[in-house]
Every structure is written in structure tokens, then in C-alpha cells.
Design a protein around this motif. Structure first.
Motif, PDB file in Angstrom:
ATOM      1  N   ARG A 122       0.221 -10.805  -1.679  1.00  0.00           N
ATOM      2  CA  ARG A 122       1.134  -9.700  -1.986  1.00  0.00           C
ATOM      3  C   ARG A 122       1.829  -9.895  -3.330  1.00  0.00           C
ATOM      4  O   ARG A 122       2.524 -10.877  -3.547  1.00  0.00           O
ATOM      5  CB  ARG A 122       2.161  -9.579  -0.854  1.00  0.00           C
ATOM      6  CG  ARG A 122       3.129  -8.408  -0.933  1.00  0.00           C
ATOM      7  CD  ARG A 122       2.478  -7.038  -1.153  1.00  0.00           C
ATOM      8  NE  ARG A 122       1.179  -6.780  -0.567  1.00  0.00           N
ATOM      9  CZ  ARG A 122       0.981  -6.139   0.582  1.00  0.00           C
ATOM     10  NH1 ARG A 122       1.989  -5.691   1.268  1.00  0.00           N
ATOM     11  NH2 ARG A 122      -0.246  -5.925   1.013  1.00  0.00           N
ATOM     12  N   SER A 133       5.329  -4.100  10.227  1.00  0.00           N
ATOM     13  CA  SER A 133       4.348  -3.232  10.889  1.00  0.00           C
ATOM     14  C   SER A 133       4.024  -3.708  12.302  1.00  0.00           C
ATOM     15  O   SER A 133       3.998  -2.904  13.238  1.00  0.00           O
ATOM     16  CB  SER A 133       3.075  -3.126  10.046  1.00  0.00           C
ATOM     17  OG  SER A 133       2.427  -4.379   9.955  1.00  0.00           O
ATOM     18  N   SER A 177      -4.846   2.288   7.676  1.00  0.00           N
ATOM     19  CA  SER A 177      -6.120   3.009   7.605  1.00  0.00           C
ATOM     20  C   SER A 177      -6.926   2.553   6.396  1.00  0.00           C
ATOM     21  O   SER A 177      -7.351   3.345   5.573  1.00  0.00           O
ATOM     22  CB  SER A 177      -5.867   4.519   7.555  1.00  0.00           C
ATOM     23  OG  SER A 177      -4.845   4.821   6.622  1.00  0.00           O
ATOM     24  N   MET A 178      -7.118   1.223   6.320  1.00  0.00           N
ATOM     25  CA  MET A 178      -7.814   0.651   5.169  1.00  0.00           C
ATOM     26  C   MET A 178      -9.261   1.118   5.061  1.00  0.00           C
ATOM     27  O   MET A 178      -9.813   1.193   3.978  1.00  0.00           O
ATOM     28  CB  MET A 178      -7.779  -0.883   5.264  1.00  0.00           C
ATOM     29  CG  MET A 178      -6.405  -1.490   5.123  1.00  0.00           C
ATOM     30  SD  MET A 178      -5.581  -1.074   3.575  1.00  0.00           S
ATOM     31  CE  MET A 178      -6.730  -1.659   2.350  1.00  0.00           C
ATOM     32  N   THR A 230      -7.254 -10.136   8.243  1.00  0.00           N
ATOM     33  CA  THR A 230      -7.282 -10.984   7.042  1.00  0.00           C
ATOM     34  C   THR A 230      -6.346 -10.486   5.950  1.00  0.00           C
ATOM     35  O   THR A 230      -6.163 -11.165   4.944  1.00  0.00           O
ATOM     36  CB  THR A 230      -8.717 -11.057   6.483  1.00  0.00           C
ATOM     37  OG1 THR A 230      -9.202  -9.716   6.319  1.00  0.00           O
ATOM     38  CG2 THR A 230      -9.631 -11.832   7.410  1.00  0.00           C
ATOM     39  N   GLY A 231      -5.762  -9.298   6.100  1.00  0.00           N
ATOM     40  CA  GLY A 231      -4.844  -8.775   5.089  1.00  0.00           C
ATOM     41  C   GLY A 231      -3.442  -9.349   5.272  1.00  0.00           C
ATOM     42  O   GLY A 231      -3.184 -10.147   6.179  1.00  0.00           O
ATOM     43  N   ASN A 232      -2.551  -8.937   4.390  1.00  0.00           N
ATOM     44  CA  ASN A 232      -1.168  -9.448   4.465  1.00  0.00           C
ATOM     45  C   ASN A 232      -0.513  -9.073   5.788  1.00  0.00           C
ATOM     46  O   ASN A 232       0.102  -9.908   6.449  1.00  0.00           O
ATOM     47  CB  ASN A 232      -0.347  -8.896   3.293  1.00  0.00           C
ATOM     48  CG  ASN A 232      -0.721  -9.560   1.994  1.00  0.00           C
ATOM     49  OD1 ASN A 232      -0.254 -10.652   1.698  1.00  0.00           O
ATOM     50  ND2 ASN A 232      -1.596  -8.936   1.220  1.00  0.00           N
ATOM     51  N   ALA A 233      -0.637  -7.796   6.182  1.00  0.00           N
ATOM     52  CA  ALA A 233      -0.020  -7.346   7.428  1.00  0.00           C
ATOM     53  C   ALA A 233      -0.729  -7.967   8.634  1.00  0.00           C
ATOM     54  O   ALA A 233      -0.085  -8.376   9.611  1.00  0.00           O
ATOM     55  CB  ALA A 233      -0.049  -5.824   7.513  1.00  0.00           C
ATOM     56  N   SER A 290       2.008   3.633  14.997  1.00  0.00           N
ATOM     57  CA  SER A 290       3.318   3.044  14.733  1.00  0.00           C
ATOM     58  C   SER A 290       3.583   3.064  13.230  1.00  0.00           C
ATOM     59  O   SER A 290       2.777   2.566  12.442  1.00  0.00           O
ATOM     60  CB  SER A 290       3.382   1.608  15.254  1.00  0.00           C
ATOM     61  OG  SER A 290       4.668   1.071  15.039  1.00  0.00           O
ATOM     62  N   ARG A 296     -13.797  -8.501   8.488  1.00  0.00           N
ATOM     63  CA  ARG A 296     -15.171  -8.442   7.982  1.00  0.00           C
ATOM     64  C   ARG A 296     -15.543  -9.678   7.165  1.00  0.00           C
ATOM     65  O   ARG A 296     -16.691  -9.821   6.761  1.00  0.00           O
ATOM     66  CB  ARG A 296     -15.355  -7.176   7.145  1.00  0.00           C
ATOM     67  CG  ARG A 296     -14.416  -7.124   5.955  1.00  0.00           C
ATOM     68  CD  ARG A 296     -14.536  -5.844   5.159  1.00  0.00           C
ATOM     69  NE  ARG A 296     -13.580  -5.877   4.054  1.00  0.00           N
ATOM     70  CZ  ARG A 296     -13.470  -4.966   3.133  1.00  0.00           C
ATOM     71  NH1 ARG A 296     -14.239  -3.891   3.178  1.00  0.00           N
ATOM     72  NH2 ARG A 296     -12.587  -5.066   2.159  1.00  0.00           N
ATOM     73  N   ILE A 309      -2.046   1.460  12.978  1.00  0.00           N
ATOM     74  CA  ILE A 309      -0.972   1.083  12.047  1.00  0.00           C
ATOM     75  C   ILE A 309      -1.364   1.332  10.589  1.00  0.00           C
ATOM     76  O   ILE A 309      -0.558   1.792   9.786  1.00  0.00           O
ATOM     77  CB  ILE A 309      -0.575  -0.404  12.235  1.00  0.00           C
ATOM     78  CG1 ILE A 309      -0.125  -0.653  13.684  1.00  0.00           C
ATOM     79  CG2 ILE A 309       0.543  -0.779  11.265  1.00  0.00           C
ATOM     80  CD1 ILE A 309       0.262  -2.091  13.985  1.00  0.00           C
ATOM     81  N   HIS A 358       0.844  -1.212   0.000  1.00  0.00           N
ATOM     82  CA  HIS A 358       0.000   0.000   0.000  1.00  0.00           C
ATOM     83  C   HIS A 358       0.867   1.244   0.000  1.00  0.00           C
ATOM     84  O   HIS A 358       0.556   2.232  -0.662  1.00  0.00           O
ATOM     85  CB  HIS A 358      -0.942  -0.014   1.202  1.00  0.00           C
ATOM     86  CG  HIS A 358      -2.065  -0.993   1.040  1.00  0.00           C
ATOM     87  ND1 HIS A 358      -3.168  -0.738   0.258  1.00  0.00           N
ATOM     88  CD2 HIS A 358      -2.221  -2.242   1.514  1.00  0.00           C
ATOM     89  CE1 HIS A 358      -3.968  -1.787   0.269  1.00  0.00           C
ATOM     90  NE2 HIS A 358      -3.417  -2.716   1.027  1.00  0.00           N
ATOM     91  N   ARG A 375     -12.229 -15.724   5.292  1.00  0.00           N
ATOM     92  CA  ARG A 375     -10.787 -15.459   5.461  1.00  0.00           C
ATOM     93  C   ARG A 375     -10.392 -15.488   6.933  1.00  0.00           C
ATOM     94  O   ARG A 375      -9.298 -15.910   7.282  1.00  0.00           O
ATOM     95  CB  ARG A 375     -10.421 -14.116   4.826  1.00  0.00           C
ATOM     96  CG  ARG A 375     -10.120 -14.261   3.338  1.00  0.00           C
ATOM     97  CD  ARG A 375      -9.268 -13.109   2.858  1.00  0.00           C
ATOM     98  NE  ARG A 375     -10.030 -11.890   2.724  1.00  0.00           N
ATOM     99  CZ  ARG A 375     -10.721 -11.566   1.649  1.00  0.00           C
ATOM    100  NH1 ARG A 375     -10.735 -12.381   0.623  1.00  0.00           N
ATOM    101  NH2 ARG A 375     -11.380 -10.441   1.587  1.00  0.00           N
TER     102      ARG A 375
END
Ligand code: NAP
Length: 308
Positions: free
Chosen positions: A303, A119, A231-232, A142-145, A254, A166, A229, A40, A170
């Protein structure tokens, strides 16, 4: 040589001939790029939406990557604010912002993992006083980070890791990676008694989770550190004032700036080792750099890692 060149903020990069990069001083070296992730931060810096970008074009995007130095050694490098990024066959790195990698590493896995992994690794090690035995909630797990945060919190000895997101399907996959509990945002009371929140989402979902979570705490005077960390869900969150009064909540951020760059660099080798030893599961998808125009606008899932 070839590079991905971005000419404006609203068109994708084009793969084309580009002049060779040149090292400007003794701290810099020209290197061969082996793999570079599309994070991102990469898009945000390239398109001018990140606080560190100046919106001046043309530029070669790419904020980090695995490179081969002139001695043939592999390094992971983080670039400073530059117009010459890692989405190129060769780039220039500042040696002080790079670390040597062990032999036998997979450049694609490392390129995929370091930005999202750092992160939570840095947040827990350098931003707050996390100690083994504490309980951690990961929002946006559920994201990569977020997936890596679940695993890294466990690696650091978290007594309990709760994964919130959400997407129930996943979320279900995170149990195998160490999540003790998974929950959607409207079940957030299940995470009421954590000590630390690692928040990748911010915006309405994070703000909306606060009061239900805080009021369900068994002991509201027990400290809760909410680490902002990512702000999706939006750069602004409508924080309820009562959240700051009704429990012993502190909110910190952070990222680069709130943690010194040297602290990030110091932590890089250990994260790289954990990834290359398979202690952290990573899902990279390697894509030829020549295909960047199509890949740039593809939805982010696993990713993407460009291989020149
Ligand atoms: N500060 C730092 O050191 C640092 C370092 C790396 C990354 N970051 C930031 O961390 C964030 C996540 O990065 P990533 O690499 O994990 O991204 P990613 O792989 O694209 O994952 C995004 C996550 O956010 C969730 N999400 C997206 N939109 C949402 C919405 N409107 N409401 C609720 N959840 C939403 C996704 O949920 P679904 O799975 O349901 O789609 C997914 O869990 C980004 O903002 C990134 O810039 C910060």
C-alpha cells in the motif's frame, strides 16, 4: 501550501501550490496531514468510477489519512465526499468522522492499514453475525485487504481461515499470517465447508467458484454467508441461479452504505490499536507526496502512503 491536484479523470495529479483549506462550520477543523494511503477507493473516487463520485474537477484526491489537529493530537480521519482530500499538506476534516490515535503510533502504518483493514473488520463485526469458531474463506487473499482479512478473521476467533487467490507464491506467504489452507480458484472445493466468504474479487472468478464449492459442501443446508466486499475481477458477476437454490447461500455486501458510517467510526479505534500493537501485519510503502505524478500510475502492490 502544496497539494496533489487532479484536473481530469485521465491525467495523474500534479503536485503544486494550492489555496489553504478553510473549515466551514463548527464540526470541521483544518489539520496538518501526516500520511494518506492510495487505496482503490481513492483512485475510483478521484477518477469518477466510484458510485459516490460526481466527476467534477479540479479536486485534491485522498479519502482518509492520519492528521495532526490544532491541539497537536493525532487523529485518523475519513473524509466525506469532498473536492479537498488528504493528498495535501493540510486539509479539512469533520471531527465526527475522526478518531484520536494513541501516542507513539506510526502514521504511515495506520494510513496504510485502516481502509483495507476496515473492510473485513466491519464486515465481520457489523454486517453479519460472525461468531468465534466459524470458518472463513477469503477470496482475493493476496491483496492488502485480503491479507488483513486473513489475520482479522483469526483475531476474531475463526476456527479455520482459508486463503484463496490466483498467485501461488503470494498465497504461500499467508500461512505465516494465520491461513490454515491456501488454494487457487480451481481448488476452491477445499473451502467447501466454510460458514463465511469474504470476497474481494467478484466477477468471473467468484461466480465460477460458487457451484464447485457449494456442491462439495458436506451439508448444503448449513448456512453460508457470502460477503461481497471488493470487485477486483469485475463489477459484474454472472451468478448461476442454481447457486441460490442448491445450498443455503445468502449473498450480502459490506461497505459504506450497507453499514452505517457511525458503525465504521465506532470500530476504528480498535482496528488502529490492533495495527499499532503489531497484532496485524501491514506492508506500507511511504512515498513523498511531491512524487505523486509517477506513483499514481504505478502498479498497486504494497500500500502506497503519501507523506506531504
Ligand atoms: N467494501 C469495503 O469496505 C472495502 C474496503 C477496502 C477495499 N475494498 C475493495 O477491496 C478490493 C481489494 O482491495 P485491496 O486494497 O486489497 O487491493 P489490492 O491490494 O490491490 O489487492 C487486490 C487483490 O485482488 C486480486 N485480483 C486483482 N485482479 C484480479 C483478477 N482479475 N482475478 C482474481 N484476483 C484478482 C489480487 O490478486 P494478485 O495478488 O494475484 O494480484 C489481490 O489479491 C478492492 O476492490 C477495493 O475497492 C472494499
Amino acid at each position: 501550501m502544496h497539494a496533489a491536484v487532479l484536473s481530469s479523470s485521465d491525467t495523474p495529479p500534479a503536485y503544486r501550490e494550492h489555496p489553504e483549506p478553510v473549515a466551514a462550520d463548527s464540526n470541521e477543523m483544518a489539520v496538518e496531514v501526516l500520511a494518506a494511503g492510495l487505496h482503490h477507493l481513492t483512485r475510483a473516487k478521484a477518477t469518477g468510477s466510484h458510485y459516490s463520485s460526481d466527476g467534477v474537477f479540479p479536486l485534491v484526491p485522498g479519502v482518509d489519512g492520519v492528521v495532526r489537529d490544532p491541539d497537536g493530537k493525532l487523529r485518523y480521519a475519513v473524509l466525506d465526499d469532498t473536492k479537498f482530500g488528504t493528498f495535501a499538506e493540510r486539509t479539512v476534516i469533520d471531527v465526527r468522522r475522526s478518531v484520536l490515535l494513541p501516542d507513539g503510533i506510526d502514521p504511515v502504518r495506520i494510513a496504510a492499514a485502516m481502509n483495507p483493514g476496515m473492510s473485513s473488520w466491519v464486515a465481520l463485526r457489523r454486517r453479519i453475525g460472525f461468531t468465534a469458531g466459524q470458518r472463513v474463506l477469503v477470496i482475493g487473499a493476496t491483496g492488502n485487504a485480503g491479507r488483513m482479512a486473513v489475520q482479522i478473521a483469526k483475531l476474531f476467533g475463526a476456527a479455520q481461515v482459508i486463503a484463496a487467490g490466483r498467485d501461488r507464491t503470494r498465497l504461500g506467504e499467508l500461512t505465516a499470517l494465520g491461513a490454515d489452507i491456501t488454494c487457487t480458484f480451481d481448488e476452491i472445493e477445499r473451502a467447501a465447508d466454510v460458514d463465511v466468504v469474504l470476497d474481494y474479487v467478484w466477477g468471473e472468478p467468484a461466480a465460477g467458484a460458487m457451484i464447485p464449492m457449494l456442491t462439495a459442501r458436506a451439508d448444503r443446508s448449513a448456512p453460508l454467508t457470502w460477503v461481497q466486499i471488493g470487485s477486483m475481477a469485475g463489477p459484474v458477476a454472472p451468478l448461476p441461479s442454481a447457486a441460490l437454490r442448491s445450498a443455503r447461500l445468502q449473498i450480502v455486501g459490506s461497505g459504506i452504505g450497507s453499514v452505517p458510517a457511525r458503525d465504521f467510526i465506532t470500530e476504528l479505534p480498535q482496528l488502529a490499536a490492533a495495527v499499532s500493537e503489531g497484532r496485524i501485519d501491514v506492508r506500507p510503502r511511504a512515498v513523498p507526496l511531491a512524487d505523486i505524478t509517477q506513483a499514481w500510475t504505478a502498479a498497486i502492490g504494497d500500500r502506497l502512503v503519501f507523506v506531504p
